[in-house]
Design a protein around this motif. Structure first.
Motif, PDB file in Angstrom:
ATOM      1  N   SER A  55       0.808  -1.217   0.000  1.00  0.00           N
ATOM      2  CA  SER A  55       0.000   0.000   0.000  1.00  0.00           C
ATOM      3  C   SER A  55       0.838   1.262   0.000  1.00  0.00           C
ATOM      4  O   SER A  55       0.326   2.354  -0.139  1.00  0.00           O
ATOM      5  CB  SER A  55      -0.926   0.019   1.230  1.00  0.00           C
ATOM      6  OG  SER A  55      -0.154   0.015   2.416  1.00  0.00           O
ATOM      7  N   VAL A  56       2.149   1.140   0.189  1.00  0.00           N
ATOM      8  CA  VAL A  56       3.018   2.300   0.228  1.00  0.00           C
ATOM      9  C   VAL A  56       3.452   2.662  -1.189  1.00  0.00           C
ATOM     10  O   VAL A  56       3.851   1.806  -1.955  1.00  0.00           O
ATOM     11  CB  VAL A  56       4.257   2.021   1.109  1.00  0.00           C
ATOM     12  CG1 VAL A  56       5.299   3.115   0.943  1.00  0.00           C
ATOM     13  CG2 VAL A  56       3.843   1.904   2.566  1.00  0.00           C
ATOM     14  N   VAL A  57       3.349   3.935  -1.514  1.00  0.00           N
ATOM     15  CA  VAL A  57       3.794   4.416  -2.812  1.00  0.00           C
ATOM     16  C   VAL A  57       5.075   5.199  -2.602  1.00  0.00           C
ATOM     17  O   VAL A  57       5.091   6.215  -1.921  1.00  0.00           O
ATOM     18  CB  VAL A  57       2.721   5.321  -3.468  1.00  0.00           C
ATOM     19  CG1 VAL A  57       3.222   5.819  -4.814  1.00  0.00           C
ATOM     20  CG2 VAL A  57       1.415   4.546  -3.622  1.00  0.00           C
ATOM     21  N   ARG A  96       1.816  15.316  -5.658  1.00  0.00           N
ATOM     22  CA  ARG A  96       0.858  14.222  -5.543  1.00  0.00           C
ATOM     23  C   ARG A  96      -0.340  14.696  -4.734  1.00  0.00           C
ATOM     24  O   ARG A  96      -0.233  15.613  -3.930  1.00  0.00           O
ATOM     25  CB  ARG A  96       1.477  13.014  -4.833  1.00  0.00           C
ATOM     26  CG  ARG A  96       2.520  12.252  -5.647  1.00  0.00           C
ATOM     27  CD  ARG A  96       1.888  11.515  -6.815  1.00  0.00           C
ATOM     28  NE  ARG A  96       2.756  10.494  -7.355  1.00  0.00           N
ATOM     29  CZ  ARG A  96       3.740  10.704  -8.198  1.00  0.00           C
ATOM     30  NH1 ARG A  96       4.032  11.933  -8.573  1.00  0.00           N
ATOM     31  NH2 ARG A  96       4.467   9.708  -8.670  1.00  0.00           N
ATOM     32  N   PHE A  98      -3.529  13.416  -2.121  1.00  0.00           N
ATOM     33  CA  PHE A  98      -4.051  12.376  -1.230  1.00  0.00           C
ATOM     34  C   PHE A  98      -5.438  12.827  -0.808  1.00  0.00           C
ATOM     35  O   PHE A  98      -5.589  13.782  -0.045  1.00  0.00           O
ATOM     36  CB  PHE A  98      -3.151  12.192  -0.009  1.00  0.00           C
ATOM     37  CG  PHE A  98      -3.644  11.142   0.948  1.00  0.00           C
ATOM     38  CD1 PHE A  98      -3.416   9.796   0.706  1.00  0.00           C
ATOM     39  CD2 PHE A  98      -4.334  11.499   2.095  1.00  0.00           C
ATOM     40  CE1 PHE A  98      -3.872   8.827   1.594  1.00  0.00           C
ATOM     41  CE2 PHE A  98      -4.796  10.546   2.988  1.00  0.00           C
ATOM     42  CZ  PHE A  98      -4.556   9.200   2.736  1.00  0.00           C
ATOM     43  N   HIS A 124      -1.851   9.528   7.726  1.00  0.00           N
ATOM     44  CA  HIS A 124      -2.101   8.482   6.726  1.00  0.00           C
ATOM     45  C   HIS A 124      -1.350   8.794   5.430  1.00  0.00           C
ATOM     46  O   HIS A 124      -0.724   7.920   4.822  1.00  0.00           O
ATOM     47  CB  HIS A 124      -3.609   8.401   6.474  1.00  0.00           C
ATOM     48  CG  HIS A 124      -4.033   7.240   5.631  1.00  0.00           C
ATOM     49  ND1 HIS A 124      -5.362   6.988   5.346  1.00  0.00           N
ATOM     50  CD2 HIS A 124      -3.336   6.283   4.966  1.00  0.00           C
ATOM     51  CE1 HIS A 124      -5.450   5.926   4.576  1.00  0.00           C
ATOM     52  NE2 HIS A 124      -4.230   5.477   4.327  1.00  0.00           N
ATOM     53  N   ALA A 125      -1.410  10.046   5.003  1.00  0.00           N
ATOM     54  CA  ALA A 125      -0.706  10.460   3.790  1.00  0.00           C
ATOM     55  C   ALA A 125       0.800  10.270   3.937  1.00  0.00           C
ATOM     56  O   ALA A 125       1.482   9.836   3.000  1.00  0.00           O
ATOM     57  CB  ALA A 125      -1.027  11.920   3.473  1.00  0.00           C
ATOM     58  N   ALA A 127       2.286   8.045   5.730  1.00  0.00           N
ATOM     59  CA  ALA A 127       2.573   6.614   5.658  1.00  0.00           C
ATOM     60  C   ALA A 127       2.520   6.105   4.223  1.00  0.00           C
ATOM     61  O   ALA A 127       3.288   5.227   3.832  1.00  0.00           O
ATOM     62  CB  ALA A 127       1.580   5.845   6.535  1.00  0.00           C
ATOM     63  N   LYS A 128       1.615   6.660   3.443  1.00  0.00           N
ATOM     64  CA  LYS A 128       1.464   6.219   2.053  1.00  0.00           C
ATOM     65  C   LYS A 128       2.584   6.745   1.161  1.00  0.00           C
ATOM     66  O   LYS A 128       3.016   6.076   0.218  1.00  0.00           O
ATOM     67  CB  LYS A 128       0.102   6.665   1.509  1.00  0.00           C
ATOM     68  CG  LYS A 128      -0.193   6.134   0.098  1.00  0.00           C
ATOM     69  CD  LYS A 128      -1.600   6.477  -0.327  1.00  0.00           C
ATOM     70  CE  LYS A 128      -1.899   5.989  -1.746  1.00  0.00           C
ATOM     71  NZ  LYS A 128      -1.813   4.514  -1.853  1.00  0.00           N
ATOM     72  N   TYR A 129       3.053   7.949   1.455  1.00  0.00           N
ATOM     73  CA  TYR A 129       4.116   8.563   0.652  1.00  0.00           C
ATOM     74  C   TYR A 129       5.324   8.856   1.547  1.00  0.00           C
ATOM     75  O   TYR A 129       5.628  10.011   1.850  1.00  0.00           O
ATOM     76  CB  TYR A 129       3.614   9.853   0.003  1.00  0.00           C
ATOM     77  CG  TYR A 129       2.463   9.642  -0.957  1.00  0.00           C
ATOM     78  CD1 TYR A 129       2.678   9.119  -2.220  1.00  0.00           C
ATOM     79  CD2 TYR A 129       1.160   9.963  -0.581  1.00  0.00           C
ATOM     80  CE1 TYR A 129       1.631   8.913  -3.106  1.00  0.00           C
ATOM     81  CE2 TYR A 129       0.104   9.767  -1.462  1.00  0.00           C
ATOM     82  CZ  TYR A 129       0.347   9.242  -2.718  1.00  0.00           C
ATOM     83  OH  TYR A 129      -0.696   9.045  -3.588  1.00  0.00           O
TER      84      TYR A 129
END
Length: 313
Positions: A55-57, A96, A98, A124-125, A127-129
């Protein structure tokens, strides 16, 4: 999760003769070392990539725009306009987006007002990026009106930020006894935020990724603050933190309101110095969701103006 185990090395050729030539022993030693190095490198590469969740980009250093949408209260038409506005800006500058939903954080928020979802949404953002440098939280009740201005040239460049930083200024206007530090430099700053005539404005802020960012978001979202029943929920929580936690204040730059969050003329607590003027980066329709106002109606003329700007750009 299971990780690959590095292949077992084949034993080196061994002769039972004690008369192996010395030069052959010397040749085998570097070969063995090289073999160990190769297998170790392959193991590290495999181990590193299996540790990255799907799930990580992973993206290069840059900016992520975080927009928190209440899909139960906002119409699809309104949301589509906000999304189009953010996507255009991100595409122009290599950023980007989110987009989070308030309902995603219902369990974490509990009985507190839904506006507290800002903190977990930004976390959350992050963690994702994980390789992005800056996270720009922007209220869904706002539009980016000057798409040609990048955050770097407008705010983040060293000389620009040091020019904008309000030093020795009251944290909560007009006369808070707690003021911003007068000896902060751009390199000291991890949080960039503005204020209106009464409070700090969490509807638009920039947070630099790192240990401080995680500490700040955890502190802001602490149950102690969420359950304290502040009159203005997360806004008053933020007011409190910056006034009474010098660790946070020392990493914060307060900038003029119109630099990152001008108010529309109908917004709550709009002042002459903070009201939108052509050329400003962002317009925010502060309080438009309150009874007697209509967010979609207030958004429409500025959205059409923005469309005209991007069509002629």
């Amino acid at each position: 999760m299971q990780f690959a185990v590095p292949p077992r090395r084949s034993p080196l050729p061994i002769t039972r003769s004690s008369r192996m030539p010395i030069y052959r022993k010397k040749q085998l030693k570097p070969i063995a070392l090289l073999t160990v190095a190769i297998f170790s490198l392959l193991y590290i590469i495999h181990h590193t990539y299996t540790l990255i969740p799907t799930s990580v980009v992973v993206i290069p250093s840059g900016v992520v725009i975080v927009t928190l949408l209440d899909r139960q209260r906002l119409s699809e038409s309104y949301i589509s306009k906000i999304v189009a506005n953010r996507e255009d800006y991100a595409r122009r500058h290599g950023y980007r987006n989110f987009f989070a939903s308030v309902s995603d954080y219902d369990d974490a928020i509990g009985d507190a007002p839904k506006t507290w979802a800002i903190a977990p949404a930004v976390r959350h953002a992050m963690a994702k990026y994980p390789r992005s440098t800056y996270f720009f939280h922007l209220s869904p009740h706002s539009l980016i009106m000057n798409p040609t201005k990048s955050l770097k040239s407008h705010v983040l460049e060293k000389s620009k930020l040091e020019e904008l930083m309000m030093k020795n200024a009251p944290i909560v206007p007009p006369d808070s006894i707690i003021k911003t530090f007068s000896h902060r430099d751009e390199k000291d700053i991890d949080l960039i935020i503005t204020q209106d005539t009464e409070d700090l404005n969490p509807g638009s802020f920039i947070l630099k990724s790192g240990d401080f960012a995680r500490f700040f978001l955890d502190l802001w979202f602490d149950p102690l603050y969420r359950n304290y029943d502040f009159a203005k929920a997360e806004t008053h929580g933020l007011d409190h933190i910056l006034q009474w936690h010098p660790t946070v204040l020392a990493r914060t730059a307060l900038v003029p309101q119109r630099s990152i969050s001008s108010y529309s003329k109908d917004s709550l607590r709009a002042s002459p110095e903070g009201t939108y003027k052509d050329g400003d980066l962002v317009i925010q329709f502060r309080g438009c969701e309150m009874e007697g106002r209509d967010c979609e109606k207030e958004l429409e003329p500025y959205y059409n103006r923005w469309l005209g700007i991007i069509q002629t750009d």
